[in-house]
Design a protein around this motif. Structure first.
Motif, PDB file in Angstrom:
ATOM      1  N   ALA A  96       0.828  -1.212   0.000  1.00  0.00           N
ATOM      2  CA  ALA A  96       0.000   0.000   0.000  1.00  0.00           C
ATOM      3  C   ALA A  96       0.862   1.261   0.000  1.00  0.00           C
ATOM      4  O   ALA A  96       1.963   1.276   0.561  1.00  0.00           O
ATOM      5  N   CYS A  97       0.359   2.307  -0.656  1.00  0.00           N
ATOM      6  CA  CYS A  97       1.037   3.613  -0.622  1.00  0.00           C
ATOM      7  C   CYS A  97       0.801   4.226   0.753  1.00  0.00           C
ATOM      8  O   CYS A  97      -0.342   4.339   1.193  1.00  0.00           O
ATOM      9  N   GLN A  98       1.875   4.640   1.424  1.00  0.00           N
ATOM     10  CA  GLN A  98       1.741   5.168   2.774  1.00  0.00           C
ATOM     11  C   GLN A  98       1.257   6.618   2.790  1.00  0.00           C
ATOM     12  O   GLN A  98       0.889   7.136   3.835  1.00  0.00           O
ATOM     13  N   ALA A  99       1.253   7.258   1.604  1.00  0.00           N
ATOM     14  CA  ALA A  99       0.772   8.647   1.570  1.00  0.00           C
ATOM     15  C   ALA A  99      -0.735   8.691   1.402  1.00  0.00           C
ATOM     16  O   ALA A  99      -1.415   9.451   2.093  1.00  0.00           O
ATOM     17  N   CYS A 100      -1.278   7.859   0.498  1.00  0.00           N
ATOM     18  CA  CYS A 100      -2.731   7.949   0.231  1.00  0.00           C
ATOM     19  C   CYS A 100      -3.472   6.672   0.611  1.00  0.00           C
ATOM     20  O   CYS A 100      -4.705   6.661   0.592  1.00  0.00           O
ATOM     21  N   GLY A 101      -2.736   5.586   0.921  1.00  0.00           N
ATOM     22  CA  GLY A 101      -3.396   4.368   1.399  1.00  0.00           C
ATOM     23  C   GLY A 101      -3.842   3.415   0.303  1.00  0.00           C
ATOM     24  O   GLY A 101      -4.386   2.341   0.586  1.00  0.00           O
ATOM     25  N   PHE A 129       4.917   5.001 -10.005  1.00  0.00           N
ATOM     26  CA  PHE A 129       4.205   6.146  -9.407  1.00  0.00           C
ATOM     27  C   PHE A 129       2.870   5.645  -8.885  1.00  0.00           C
ATOM     28  O   PHE A 129       2.210   4.843  -9.546  1.00  0.00           O
ATOM     29  N   CYS A 130       2.505   6.065  -7.703  1.00  0.00           N
ATOM     30  CA  CYS A 130       1.249   5.608  -7.106  1.00  0.00           C
ATOM     31  C   CYS A 130       0.073   6.045  -7.993  1.00  0.00           C
ATOM     32  O   CYS A 130      -0.041   7.224  -8.315  1.00  0.00           O
ATOM     33  N   PRO A 131      -0.799   5.090  -8.393  1.00  0.00           N
ATOM     34  CA  PRO A 131      -1.941   5.460  -9.230  1.00  0.00           C
ATOM     35  C   PRO A 131      -2.953   6.320  -8.467  1.00  0.00           C
ATOM     36  O   PRO A 131      -3.776   6.993  -9.091  1.00  0.00           O
ATOM     37  N   GLY A 132      -2.853   6.308  -7.119  1.00  0.00           N
ATOM     38  CA  GLY A 132      -3.794   7.102  -6.324  1.00  0.00           C
ATOM     39  C   GLY A 132      -3.354   8.552  -6.219  1.00  0.00           C
ATOM     40  O   GLY A 132      -4.072   9.470  -6.605  1.00  0.00           O
ATOM     41  N   CYS A 133      -2.127   8.796  -5.691  1.00  0.00           N
ATOM     42  CA  CYS A 133      -1.692  10.181  -5.423  1.00  0.00           C
ATOM     43  C   CYS A 133      -0.627  10.664  -6.395  1.00  0.00           C
ATOM     44  O   CYS A 133      -0.310  11.863  -6.390  1.00  0.00           O
ATOM     45  N   GLY A 134      -0.083   9.756  -7.207  1.00  0.00           N
ATOM     46  CA  GLY A 134       0.877  10.179  -8.216  1.00  0.00           C
ATOM     47  C   GLY A 134       2.299  10.325  -7.726  1.00  0.00           C
ATOM     48  O   GLY A 134       3.185  10.739  -8.473  1.00  0.00           O
TER      49      GLY A 134
HETATM   50 ZN   LIG Z   1      -0.398   7.227  -3.067  1.00  0.00          ZN
END
Ligand SMILES: [Zn+2]
Length: 233
Positions: A198-203, A222-227
């Motif tokens: 999991a991305c720790q910035a956006c979850g 790159f995180c698909p959620g927050c980039g």
């Molecule tokens: Zn993210």
């Protein structure tokens, strides 16, 4: 191309510089007179003014009492001198002496009331001066603490700035642009950690393939959620 770990290290230094600068700005705002101290000073001056006003009034009344006493004595001397023998005229003079006595008594009562007020304002001034002294001491201690903390942050900045410059120099120009761009768009954080997929910035949970790519470093993810650019946690 720089490694993601190098960019992460750059971001860590960058964030520390930012935090130290922010704290220094906050501390700067806290320097100077506090509202509390200003209020304590105002309260003391107010009580001092009240006291001064009553002391001036007391001097005036004392002066009036002295003058009235002189008038009473003169009228009494005149009455007893035997100069006037006419009973009606003597009666008038006696009435005048009695009136002067009453006026003097009135003034003496006024002087006594003022003395009591002065005593109470003197106590009030002493209490407010003591509160002000406490406020001054507390303020001085706070200012000292602010200056001490600011000194620590300045020392930190002094150490962090060359480190940041060194890290920055080591980053390839395209990656500097990437970092700057992401940093400005992503609230100061260009990179995020990936932990347990999991991305720790956006979850956001990453796909298995993406999580694997982050961990083995085969390609930038790159995180698909927050980039944000992801670093294996
Ligand atoms: Zn993210």
């Amino acid at each position: 191309m720089s490694t993601v770990a190098e960019l992460w290290a750059l971001q860590t230094t960058d964030l520390a510089v930012e935090a130290a600068r922010q704290r220094l700005t906050e501390l700067e705002k806290q320097l100077g007179e506090s509202a509390e101290l200003q209020a304590a000073r105002a309260a003391t001056s107010e009580a001092q003014a009240e006291l001064a006003q009553r002391r001036a009034a007391q001097q005036q009344v004392d002066q009036q009492v002295r003058s009235m006493t002189a008038q009473v004595r003169a009228a009494e001397r005149d009455l007893l001198s035997g100069r006037v023998r006419n009973p009606r005229e003597l009666e008038g003079m006696e009435a005048n002496v009695a009136a002067l006595h009453r006026r003097r008594e009135g003034l003496e009562a006024e002087a006594l009331a003022l003395m009591l007020e002065i005593e109470s304002w003197e106590a009030e001034v002493a209490a407010r001066e003591s509160q002000q002294a406490d406020a001054v001491a507390a303020h001085a201690a706070r200012q000292e603490a602010i200056k001490r903390e600011a000194g620590q942050h300045l020392a930190q900045l002094k150490a962090l700035t060359p480190r940041f410059n060194q890290q920055w120099e080591a980053i390839s120009p395209p990656d500097r642009d990437l970092y700057k761009n992401l940093r400005s768009r992503k609230g100061g954080r260009a990179l995020a950690r990936e932990q347990r997929g999991a991305c720790q910035a956006c979850g956001l949970m990453l796909s298995t393939g993406a999580a694997q790519a982050v961990r083995n470093g085969s390609q930038r993810v790159f995180c698909p959620g927050c980039g944000r650019l992801l670093l294996a946690g």
